[in-house]
Design a protein around this motif. Structure first.
Motif, PDB file in Angstrom:
ATOM      1  N   MET A   1      -4.814   7.700  -1.065  1.00 35.32           N
ATOM      2  CA  MET A   1      -3.585   7.560  -0.287  1.00 35.32           C
ATOM      3  C   MET A   1      -3.916   7.912   1.160  1.00 35.32           C
ATOM      4  O   MET A   1      -4.530   8.942   1.427  1.00 35.32           O
TER       5      MET A   1
ATOM      6  N   SER B   1       1.671   6.485  -9.480  1.00 32.36           N
ATOM      7  CA  SER B   1       1.902   6.370  -8.039  1.00 32.36           C
ATOM      8  C   SER B   1       3.252   5.732  -7.766  1.00 32.36           C
ATOM      9  O   SER B   1       3.832   5.055  -8.624  1.00 32.36           O
TER      10      SER B   1
ATOM     11  N   VAL C   1      -1.474   3.095  -0.455  1.00 33.89           N
ATOM     12  CA  VAL C   1      -1.911   3.654  -1.746  1.00 33.89           C
ATOM     13  C   VAL C   1      -2.674   2.608  -2.555  1.00 33.89           C
ATOM     14  O   VAL C   1      -2.229   1.467  -2.681  1.00 33.89           O
TER      15      VAL C   1
END
Length: 309
Positions: free
Chosen positions: A108, A203, A99
């Motif tokens: 990703m 994330s 990521v």
């Protein structure tokens, strides 16, 4: 001086001279050996190939490191494609999710190998990094003028065709890594997102690989697109939402007013919030004056819908 004593003195002088004459080549040979060893270590460190192959390359090009390295790469590429063909079809369900979250864009990726042992190898992790950065560069080149929300999903075939410069593709890089590590590999999938200036990206990567700073890597990964929340809390908010997506594996977003339907709930917003089980995700977001707009979750090795069919 007697003849006997004179003979002994002459013999000693000859012996000393002989030693000195032979010592000089020995010192010179030692220096040459040290220099060759230093070149060998340099080539080994820069390429990662075996000592035997590095020694062969240096001998072939009279210790010219640049030409030796180019030859090693060429041979490894040929061997890699050969091995890739032989290993194709072998099960590759291990690997890593990578990521990258940048300014207004994120990527990703999932790259697979056969064993967890190879997934921990630096050369494999370098491949994951190359795939992630190449995919992000592709997204930025393609959508640099877009100001709205953009989301793209790339398949394995699309990823392998991406250029990494000098006429090489990601497929070439993967073949090179296969040749080095001797396992089947797959550049499985990727997703890229670009957001408007007022939106935010969160994330989370679970089981993260230590020592990786440019690209977060692990067994599970999530990207969350959201809006709102206090500016100083947005980074933490994005990480908590990412953790929830990884841990609870929602399949769809749902609506803020949806009623939860228990532990089997697969919509994100009515799910019980992982970080605070006393509230749903929707209730948590209301308290933060924020809302989730989209999310993506990758689990390394999971079966895709098209594979199940």
């Amino acid at each position: 001086m007697s003849f006997t004593l004179l003979f002994r003195a002459i013999t000693r002088d000859i012996a000393k001279t002989g030693v000195r004459q032979h010592v000089q080549p020995l010192h010179t040979g030692g220096a040459l050996l040290a220099a060759e060893k230093a070149l060998l270590m340099k080539l080994r460190k820069s390429t990662g190939y075996t000592f035997i192959n590095c020694k062969k390359a240096l001998e072939k090009f009279d210790n010219d490191v640049t030409r030796a390295e180019a030859w090693l790469q060429e041979q490894a590429q040929k061997e890699g494609w050969s091995k890739a063909s032989k290993l194709e079809g072998r099960r590759a369900k291990e690997g890593l999710v990578g990521v990258i979250v940048g300014e207004g864009a994120a990527v990703m990726v999932e790259v697979n190998c056969e064993t967890d042992f190879v997934a921990r190898n630096e050369k494999f992790q370098e491949l994951v990094k190359n795939v992630a950065f190449t995919t992000l560069a592709h997204h930025l080149n393609k959508h640099q003028r877009h100001t709205e929300y953009v989301k793209s999903v790339l398949t394995s075939d699309e990823l392998k065709r991406l250029s990494v410069g000098e006429g090489a593709t990601l497929a070439d890089h993967m073949a090179l890594t296969i040749g080095r590590l001797g396992e089947n590999m797959s550049v499985k999938r990727a997703v890229t997102v670009g957001i408007p200036a007022e939106w935010r990206l969160g994330s989370y990567v679970h089981g993260a690989v230590s020592g990786q700073t440019d690209v977060a890597m692990g067994r599970y990964g999530a990207l969350v697109v959201f809006q709102g929340g206090k500016e100083e809390e947005q980074e933490t908010l994005g990480r908590k939402l990412g953790q929830h997506v990884v841990g609870e594996a929602p399949l769809s977003l749902g609506n803020m007013d949806d009623l939860p339907c228990g532990e089997s709930e697969t919509r994100l917003l009515p799910q019980t919030f992982l970080a605070d089980p006393s509230r749903t995700v929707a209730e948590f977001l209301r308290g933060k004056q924020a809302r989730v707009l989209d999310f993506v979750r990758f689990q390394c090795g999971e079966t895709m819908a098209e594979e199940a069919e």
